[in-house]
Structure formats: structure tokens, C-alpha cells
Design an enzyme around this catalytic site. Sequence first.
Site: not given
Length: 692
Positions: A16, A19, A392, A584, A588
Amino acid sequence: MVNQKEIVITLKGQSCPSCHTSAVEAIGRLPRVRSVKQQGQKLTLTLEEPGHTLKEIRSVVQRIEPALTVVKEAEEQEEEHSSLRDLVELAAAAALTGIAYLLPAEIRESVWVLAYLVVGYPIIWAALRGVRRGNVFNENTLMSIATFGALILHNHLEAIAVMFFYRIGEFIEHLAVQRSQRSIAALSELWPETANLLKDGKIQEVKPEQLQVGDLIIIKPGERVPTDALILEGHSTVNTAALTGESLPRDVAPKDTLLSGTVNLTAALKAQVVRPMHQSAAAKIAALVEEARQQKAPTEKFITRFARYYTPTVVALAALLGTVPPLLGFGTFDQWVYRSLVFLVISCPCALVLSIPLSFFAGIGKAASKGILVRGGNYLEALAKLDTVVFDKTGTLTTGQFQVAGIQPANGFTPEDVLRYAAMAESFSNHPIAQSVLAAAAQEEQLLDEAIDHEEISGMGIRALRGSEEILVGNLKLMERHGIPVETSAENTAIYVAVNGQYVGWLGVVDTIKEDAKAAVAALRKAGVRRVYMLTGDAFLAGRRVAEALGLDGFYAELLPEDKVKHLKEILATSQGTTAFVGDGINDAPVLAQADVGIAMGQGGADAAVNTADVVLLQDRPSQLVDAVHTAQRTRRIALENITLALGIKILVLILGAFGLSTLWEAIFADVGVTVLAVLNTLRISRYASSS
């Protein structure tokens, strides 16, 4: 001074993911645990009073999930979870159940009880340990109570079937978790065991972690690059698939950077270490992915909270269902106790608690195998609901490598004259634009004259002297400063050239657009992204050229970092979903942090951008964002399918069980069957990612 010691432990027996995550978080909260570094199932712990703290760790892990076992590094040969043992126990239980039919009736039930104990003892033992440690309401307790009740009511086959199919479900879950971990675990194998250090003309084998910045290393054909290094000598072909997901090998030469984990294929290379191993690309990737495992998606958090209250609620309802109706005269206790047992088996939340985190874990792992690092399930879910993408320009949509796109001579000079004078002046500069001019001159086989004196004028250009000639090469401000009238360029970035006060002409320089940029923008729109913008610090004309070529919805140019943040806030205010920024550069980092999802180019991106980003694209290709969005959308869709499947079937069978219209067999399907179906559905993420 407090005595500290570092130990490595492994959490074994995991089926799990939630868990496992809860256990790691609980270990980190222990007072004497100073730090926890996770790599797969392994935890590196810095402890005070190690021996005593290890006991506390084992106690807290057992309280959270009795199936998990804490194993020290030196004890790892004692494997706690054995798939072979599971198969043997399941086969033995099935054989005993069948053999019982051949035996006399008076001993048949005893053999069935034995079969029940063979298949069910791990669940019963885990339930008892959970109750002893205060973790009462878990699936092991539910299964044990329900099957004990079935035995009391002499429904032996149903009790065996519940445990048998539950164990099969656990076995499949365990295999699914292992599969989803495989691509992430592979990241820990990116480093070689040794590196070839070149010292005093001799090669020494050392551990990669011993390498320091500036050390010279030799990477032989077939070897992995131990840490990030700059090639000094040699030409070769390298395979970056393990690191970036890029399947095609690429050629490398002196001045190229090699990333750790890359495999050298054809020839020996001499390189200089530029980063120690713990700061290398592979180390950052491993750290990012392990960090991602700790970040739960919103859907996953909801399911975890839901299961916490859901389980005790259904136990209480089962108790009421088994006692209140017969006390009021509606049937016998046997009848209603059986119905309450059916109710308990159905109510086990395994499918919900397991399949949702497993879906996001599988999505993160498969994204990593494609060279896309997502810091957590919350960001994967955010990518699935992407409404606006803001790029960008330089290094993101464009290569950052300039080229001369046009030459306009004047006053009787030729294009060759313009290029020759510009190249002579720029021959002393390392600026990317200067390099593009020199590359154009070399392509035209221009023969440059002897080296000349030069002076760089900040923010304007270069003034150079050659004999009696004064050459000016730069922007419009440089020409205006020297009173030289020019014909201004209406397109691209212009470099103006003048000799002895006479205007010679201009060169148009452009930043080349990445090959996949236009297709990536179109694919994002097809994937449901409503708007695509660009923010750039470059000139307006340069920004407009890229925006028009890619068909963007809008752009803002000539921006400082704070301007980018301002415009992104304006875009965020009008977004109908999540907004991502892709960049990059160092400048930025602020806007990456401001966006709902910050996405950095990992190969050429600045460290500040990569460290701030929520998602890292290792191949530096805009089209990788499309892959990330598709993976995220498919992951979220499958997670929601699992929720609908689990809740829908459970609620239906719960209602039927309360009215006595379903038996333990239907309950088995509603619990184990639905869990298995959810897990198998989750594995579709893996198949999609590997085929796309």
C-alpha cells in the site's frame, strides 16, 4: 555534543503506497530522527541514540501498517515478503479445500478450518498486531472479524474464499506496486560503481563521490559518466536514454557537457568534472522523484481522509445491523449477523486506499521514464486541468543559438563587405550574437585580416581599429552616439556596421525556433489548453516574430523578472483552470514560483529555475510538455474511474447485503474483485506511457 549516527533501513512487505508514505512521515516526526533521505524503499536516517530510536521506528511503523517490516541494511538477507511463499500457501489452501470433499463429513469441517488458517494466518496475525498497537480499524481487522463470523455460522467455504481471494488481491497489488516503482528505482542505478581519475598522467579507479570539481576523468566506451563533466578531448556518441528518455544517441565533442548517468558508446573521452556527484544531474533527478513520492495529489488526500472515517463508520453500522433488527423482532440473530458480516467484507476500503495513490505513483514513475520529472501527484493533477500555458522565449521556445538571417548593405558597399567588417570586429567577443556573425563568415569562407585592437562599449557594441580604419559594430544607440545616420531595420535584431564614420549596412540576426515548438503549441490546444502566451525579456520585434510564427494568443516583450511576475498575475486572474509557466533562466525563477505549475527545461536550464520548478523537462523540448499533459490527463481519468468503480459497486452491494440480497460471495467481489479491477485499470497508465 549530541552523538549522531547514520543508518540505512528498508521498509519491506509494502503493498500500500499510502501506508508506506504515512510510515515515512511518522519516522521523520520522531524526536531523535534528525533527517530522512528516501530512495525507493530504502531510508537513510541520521539518528541520535541509534539503538533506542530503531526500536521506536519499528514500533511506529507497526502501528501504522503491521504488514511493513523495518530491516537494517545488514539484515537485508532476511526477506520478509516472499512471493513464492504466498503462492505455496495459496496452493496449499486450495488443495486442502478440495481434498476435504473426499473425506468423511465428520472431519471435513476440521480440514476446512485448517485450510482457512493456512491462507488466512498472515491477515489474522496482522490484525492482532494492529489491535495491540491501537490500529483497530484496518482491512486486516475487517477481514478477520468477517471470516471468524462466517466460521461460527458454519460457512467455511465462504470464509476460506474471502481470505483466499483477499490474499490473491494483495499479491497482485504487491506486483503492481513493484512495477510502478521500477522506473523510479532505475534512477538509483544511474551512477557507475567506479570512475577513472586521471592524476599525474596515470588513471586511478575511485568512487564517483570522491571526484571534485576540476578533476580530470577518462570515460571509456561502454561506461557511464560518473558526474557532470565538460569534454576536453575526444569525439564520441552517447546514449542519454536513462537520464532524459531520449532514445536517439547523440554525438559529442570538446566543449560539450556530459551529464551523469549518460552512457559513452564509441570512443574514450577526456573530461573535466564540473559538479560533484551529489550535485549532478542524476542526483537532482533522483532527489526530485523521491520528493514527488511524498507529495499527495488532492484526489489522493481526499481518499485517505475518507477511508480514515469510513472504516470505523461501517464497523459501527455492521454492529447495529447485526443486533438491532433481531432485537426488534425482524428475523433471527443468525440471519442478521450473517448480513452484518457481508456488510463488513464489502466495506473494506482497499480499492479506494490503494488504487488512487497507486494511479498517481504510476503516473509519476512513467513520466520519469519519459524524461519528465513531476515533483508530486498534486502537480500531476494540476497538469491534467491545464487551461493556460505561458512560455519564456530564449532557450524554451527558441534554441538560444543565433544565426544571421539577412544582410542589407548601403552606400555602395556589398553584403560581403558588411559581413567581413562585422566579423573582424566581433572576432574578439564570446557573445552568442558575435559567434553567429563569425559562423556566417566562416560559412561564406570569408578570410579575416590580422587581429585588430578593439574596445567593447557596454550595452552598445564594439569599436575596433585596423590600421587607419575605425570599425563600429553594434546597435542603434552606438550609431547615434557617433552621429552616424543609418537605415533602421524593421525586422529581427539588427547589428549596424560603420567604417570611418560611414554607414556600411546592417545584419539581421535571429534566435532560431526549436523544431518541435510549433507542433507542441498545436498539440497543447488539442489537449484542451485554451490559451498560450509568451513572456520574454527580448526586444519587441524578436518576440513578435516568434509569437506570429507559433500562432500564440499573445506575448509581452522587453520584460524584467518583476515584469514577468506582474503579467503572469494578470494572466492567472483570467484563467479558467490551472496556469503553467515554462522557462529555463535564472530570471525565470520568480515567475516559475508564481505559476500554478512551474516547468523548467532541465538540461540547459539554470539551477535556480530547476530548483524552483514543479516539473522538469529533461530533453529541453516543448513537446515534452504535451507528453506530460497527456500522461497527467490519463492518470487523473483512471484515478477517477477507480473511485467511481469502487464506490459504485460497494454502495450497491452494501445496500443489497443490508436487505439480505447478497452473500459473502458477492461481498468478496465487491472487496477483492473491485480492488484487483482497480489495480489492473491503473496498469493502463504504464502501457500508455511506454507506447507513446
